[in-house]
Design a protein around this motif. Sequence first.
Motif, PDB file in Angstrom:
ATOM      1  N   VAL A  21       0.906  -1.020   0.255  1.00 42.43           N
ATOM      2  CA  VAL A  21       0.156   0.169   0.081  1.00 42.43           C
ATOM      3  C   VAL A  21       0.903   1.390   0.173  1.00 42.43           C
ATOM      4  O   VAL A  21       0.697   2.208  -0.745  1.00 42.43           O
ATOM      5  N   VAL A  22       1.876   1.329   0.813  1.00 44.56           N
ATOM      6  CA  VAL A  22       2.760   2.299   0.861  1.00 44.56           C
ATOM      7  C   VAL A  22       3.586   2.699  -0.281  1.00 44.56           C
ATOM      8  O   VAL A  22       3.693   3.874  -1.053  1.00 44.56           O
ATOM      9  N   GLY A  79      -0.271  12.044  -5.871  1.00 47.45           N
ATOM     10  CA  GLY A  79      -0.478  13.563  -5.717  1.00 47.45           C
ATOM     11  C   GLY A  79      -1.419  13.969  -4.761  1.00 47.45           C
ATOM     12  O   GLY A  79      -1.510  15.043  -4.182  1.00 47.45           O
ATOM     13  N   SER A  80      -2.117  12.983  -3.939  1.00 49.21           N
ATOM     14  CA  SER A  80      -2.876  13.235  -2.761  1.00 49.21           C
ATOM     15  C   SER A  80      -1.950  13.702  -1.364  1.00 49.21           C
ATOM     16  O   SER A  80      -2.553  14.203  -0.651  1.00 49.21           O
ATOM     17  N   TRP A  81      -0.745  13.481  -1.602  1.00 44.95           N
ATOM     18  CA  TRP A  81       0.039  13.819  -0.371  1.00 44.95           C
ATOM     19  C   TRP A  81       1.462  14.533  -0.751  1.00 44.95           C
ATOM     20  O   TRP A  81       1.946  14.895   0.328  1.00 44.95           O
ATOM     21  N   TRP A  82       1.928  14.609  -1.809  1.00 42.52           N
ATOM     22  CA  TRP A  82       3.346  15.060  -1.992  1.00 42.52           C
ATOM     23  C   TRP A  82       3.416  16.601  -2.144  1.00 42.52           C
ATOM     24  O   TRP A  82       3.846  17.101  -3.274  1.00 42.52           O
ATOM     25  N   ALA A  83       2.908  17.212  -1.202  1.00 40.66           N
ATOM     26  CA  ALA A  83       3.210  18.543  -1.230  1.00 40.66           C
ATOM     27  C   ALA A  83       2.615  19.165   0.032  1.00 40.66           C
ATOM     28  O   ALA A  83       1.397  18.825   0.737  1.00 40.66           O
ATOM     29  N   PRO A  84       3.319  19.986   0.851  1.00 40.81           N
ATOM     30  CA  PRO A  84       2.660  20.772   2.123  1.00 40.81           C
ATOM     31  C   PRO A  84       1.957  21.940   1.912  1.00 40.81           C
ATOM     32  O   PRO A  84       1.763  22.416   0.626  1.00 40.81           O
ATOM     33  N   PRO A  85       0.978  21.894   2.807  1.00 40.26           N
ATOM     34  CA  PRO A  85       0.084  23.081   2.746  1.00 40.26           C
ATOM     35  C   PRO A  85       0.656  24.443   2.618  1.00 40.26           C
ATOM     36  O   PRO A  85       1.785  24.344   3.206  1.00 40.26           O
ATOM     37  N   PRO A  86       0.316  25.515   1.984  1.00 40.84           N
ATOM     38  CA  PRO A  86      -0.761  25.297   0.984  1.00 40.84           C
ATOM     39  C   PRO A  86      -0.570  25.240  -0.316  1.00 40.84           C
ATOM     40  O   PRO A  86      -1.322  25.467  -1.286  1.00 40.84           O
ATOM     41  N   LEU A  87       0.530  24.282  -0.790  1.00 42.73           N
ATOM     42  CA  LEU A  87       0.858  24.119  -1.976  1.00 42.73           C
ATOM     43  C   LEU A  87      -0.099  22.747  -2.658  1.00 42.73           C
ATOM     44  O   LEU A  87      -0.726  22.314  -1.923  1.00 42.73           O
ATOM     45  N   THR A  88      -0.453  23.006  -3.920  1.00 38.61           N
ATOM     46  CA  THR A  88      -1.321  22.102  -4.508  1.00 38.61           C
ATOM     47  C   THR A  88      -0.365  21.477  -5.672  1.00 38.61           C
ATOM     48  O   THR A  88       0.190  22.101  -6.454  1.00 38.61           O
ATOM     49  N   VAL A  89      -0.353  19.997  -5.756  1.00 31.98           N
ATOM     50  CA  VAL A  89       0.257  19.397  -6.687  1.00 31.98           C
ATOM     51  C   VAL A  89      -0.726  19.412  -8.016  1.00 31.98           C
ATOM     52  O   VAL A  89      -1.682  19.412  -7.812  1.00 31.98           O
ATOM     53  N   THR A  90       0.269  19.975  -9.204  1.00 34.03           N
ATOM     54  CA  THR A  90      -0.530  19.732 -10.463  1.00 34.03           C
ATOM     55  C   THR A  90       0.049  18.686 -11.258  1.00 34.03           C
ATOM     56  O   THR A  90      -0.764  18.434 -12.144  1.00 34.03           O
ATOM     57  N   ASP A  91       1.070  18.082 -11.332  1.00 35.78           N
ATOM     58  CA  ASP A  91       1.566  17.247 -11.842  1.00 35.78           C
ATOM     59  C   ASP A  91       2.634  16.388 -11.111  1.00 35.78           C
ATOM     60  O   ASP A  91       3.558  16.870 -10.540  1.00 35.78           O
ATOM     61  N   ASN A  98       1.712  13.748   5.666  1.00 33.12           N
ATOM     62  CA  ASN A  98       0.322  13.804   4.960  1.00 33.12           C
ATOM     63  C   ASN A  98       0.514  12.066   4.268  1.00 33.12           C
ATOM     64  O   ASN A  98      -0.889  11.716   4.179  1.00 33.12           O
ATOM     65  N   LEU A  99       1.516  11.772   4.111  1.00 27.61           N
ATOM     66  CA  LEU A  99       1.593  10.432   3.706  1.00 27.61           C
ATOM     67  C   LEU A  99       0.992   9.230   4.471  1.00 27.61           C
ATOM     68  O   LEU A  99       0.197   8.317   4.483  1.00 27.61           O
ATOM     69  N   ALA A 100       1.495   9.544   5.999  1.00 26.65           N
ATOM     70  CA  ALA A 100       0.892   8.798   7.109  1.00 26.65           C
ATOM     71  C   ALA A 100      -0.793   8.670   7.085  1.00 26.65           C
ATOM     72  O   ALA A 100      -1.369   7.791   7.352  1.00 26.65           O
ATOM     73  N   ASP A 101      -1.186   9.931   6.834  1.00 19.88           N
ATOM     74  CA  ASP A 101      -2.738  10.239   6.979  1.00 19.88           C
ATOM     75  C   ASP A 101      -3.362   9.576   5.691  1.00 19.88           C
ATOM     76  O   ASP A 101      -4.180   8.920   5.578  1.00 19.88           O
ATOM     77  N   VAL A 151      -2.094   6.926   3.894  1.00 22.43           N
ATOM     78  CA  VAL A 151      -2.253   5.365   3.757  1.00 22.43           C
ATOM     79  C   VAL A 151      -3.177   4.898   5.009  1.00 22.43           C
ATOM     80  O   VAL A 151      -3.686   3.817   4.684  1.00 22.43           O
ATOM     81  N   GLY A 152      -3.300   5.685   5.981  1.00 16.67           N
ATOM     82  CA  GLY A 152      -4.190   5.105   6.966  1.00 16.67           C
ATOM     83  C   GLY A 152      -5.656   5.196   6.420  1.00 16.67           C
ATOM     84  O   GLY A 152      -6.568   4.462   6.713  1.00 16.67           O
ATOM     85  N   ALA A 153      -5.977   6.538   5.829  1.00 12.96           N
ATOM     86  CA  ALA A 153      -7.420   6.564   5.146  1.00 12.96           C
ATOM     87  C   ALA A 153      -7.585   5.601   3.872  1.00 12.96           C
ATOM     88  O   ALA A 153      -8.710   4.856   3.918  1.00 12.96           O
ATOM     89  N   PHE A 154      -6.789   5.227   3.235  1.00 11.69           N
ATOM     90  CA  PHE A 154      -6.363   4.086   2.186  1.00 11.69           C
ATOM     91  C   PHE A 154      -6.966   2.669   2.906  1.00 11.69           C
ATOM     92  O   PHE A 154      -7.652   1.892   2.399  1.00 11.69           O
ATOM     93  N   ARG A 155      -6.310   2.577   4.073  1.00 10.40           N
ATOM     94  CA  ARG A 155      -6.513   1.387   4.378  1.00 10.40           C
ATOM     95  C   ARG A 155      -7.962   1.145   5.126  1.00 10.40           C
ATOM     96  O   ARG A 155      -8.510   0.039   5.064  1.00 10.40           O
ATOM     97  N   ARG A 156      -8.438   2.196   5.644  1.00  9.75           N
ATOM     98  CA  ARG A 156      -9.755   2.100   6.230  1.00  9.75           C
ATOM     99  C   ARG A 156     -11.090   1.930   5.149  1.00  9.75           C
ATOM    100  O   ARG A 156     -11.880   1.586   5.478  1.00  9.75           O
ATOM    101  N   THR A 157     -10.625   2.414   3.853  1.00  8.97           N
ATOM    102  CA  THR A 157     -11.711   2.370   2.751  1.00  8.97           C
ATOM    103  C   THR A 157     -11.378   1.409   1.820  1.00  8.97           C
ATOM    104  O   THR A 157     -12.309   0.997   1.206  1.00  8.97           O
ATOM    105  N   THR A 158     -10.306   0.670   2.007  1.00 11.56           N
ATOM    106  CA  THR A 158      -9.749  -0.479   1.049  1.00 11.56           C
ATOM    107  C   THR A 158      -9.521  -1.570   1.505  1.00 11.56           C
ATOM    108  O   THR A 158      -8.059  -1.807   2.145  1.00 11.56           O
ATOM    109  N   ALA A 159     -10.113  -2.568   2.022  1.00 12.72           N
ATOM    110  CA  ALA A 159     -10.019  -3.898   2.380  1.00 12.72           C
ATOM    111  C   ALA A 159      -8.987  -4.663   1.499  1.00 12.72           C
ATOM    112  O   ALA A 159      -9.440  -4.749   0.247  1.00 12.72           O
TER     113      ALA A 159
END
Length: 278
Positions: A133-134, A145-157, A255-258, A260-268
Amino acid sequence: MERIASALGDAARWRIVELLAERPRSVGELAELAGLRQPQTTKHLQTLARAGLVTVFPLGQRRVYAVEAAPLAALGRRLGELAGAIEAHAGDRDVIARYLAAIEADSAVADRERWADGRTFSFERVLTAPRDVVWRHWTDPGLLGSWWAPPPLTVTDCVLEPRPGGRAVLDYRDAEGQYHSQGRVHAATEAERLVFDLSVIEAGTVACTGHYDVTLTDAEGGTRLLLGLRITGTTVDAVPFVAGIETGWAQVLDNLADAVGAFRRTTASPDERREAQP
């Protein structure tokens, strides 16, 4: 709420409210105690009345004003909520303070090219997800793209192609502009190791290059991630990028820790789905 705050934003009106908080007073008494002329005092009282902060009682030839507690109590609650939000996000202010301190420290030594070459960083996290999963969160562009930028940055590619010679791209933006990094993957062993470099491109030239070495190993309850980073090719203009590595990657790995944790909770996993069946 805005009208109340605006009415209280004037020092003279604030003083009038303070005087009325003690007891109801006439216009003449308020003018005398506040050091104002009566016409001025009347205008201030009218503004306060329109904001719902005071009530007038016509008593014959006299007009007596009293303060209303409810609007002030509502303002107090709102200010308390704002203070609570500030306290709850005090960590974000600390991040900015650390970043500023790092910029000041690096600016003092960035007096030549290659000033930060050879500087190394090391980060470690134990993530509550299995290695596969990691790994997907590093190599699937959508997950990356869901985690690879600190706030307030937004990944575009973003791309990390998990093969030797694969592309490495990180583009992001904020309200001030857009930023681009590119490089190559040097080694990739599925769910175990990913080695790549990324060069920060500033005004069409390389400001600095980071060589990244990511390793994943099993840990109790999940995966231990080790990230090593070595800087090369720094220019004087690389100060804000190098200075932001420590705080930026700390936020990004959180961000990555959050994620993968959310991914695990929603994807068995298939095993978990079988165990859940009656």
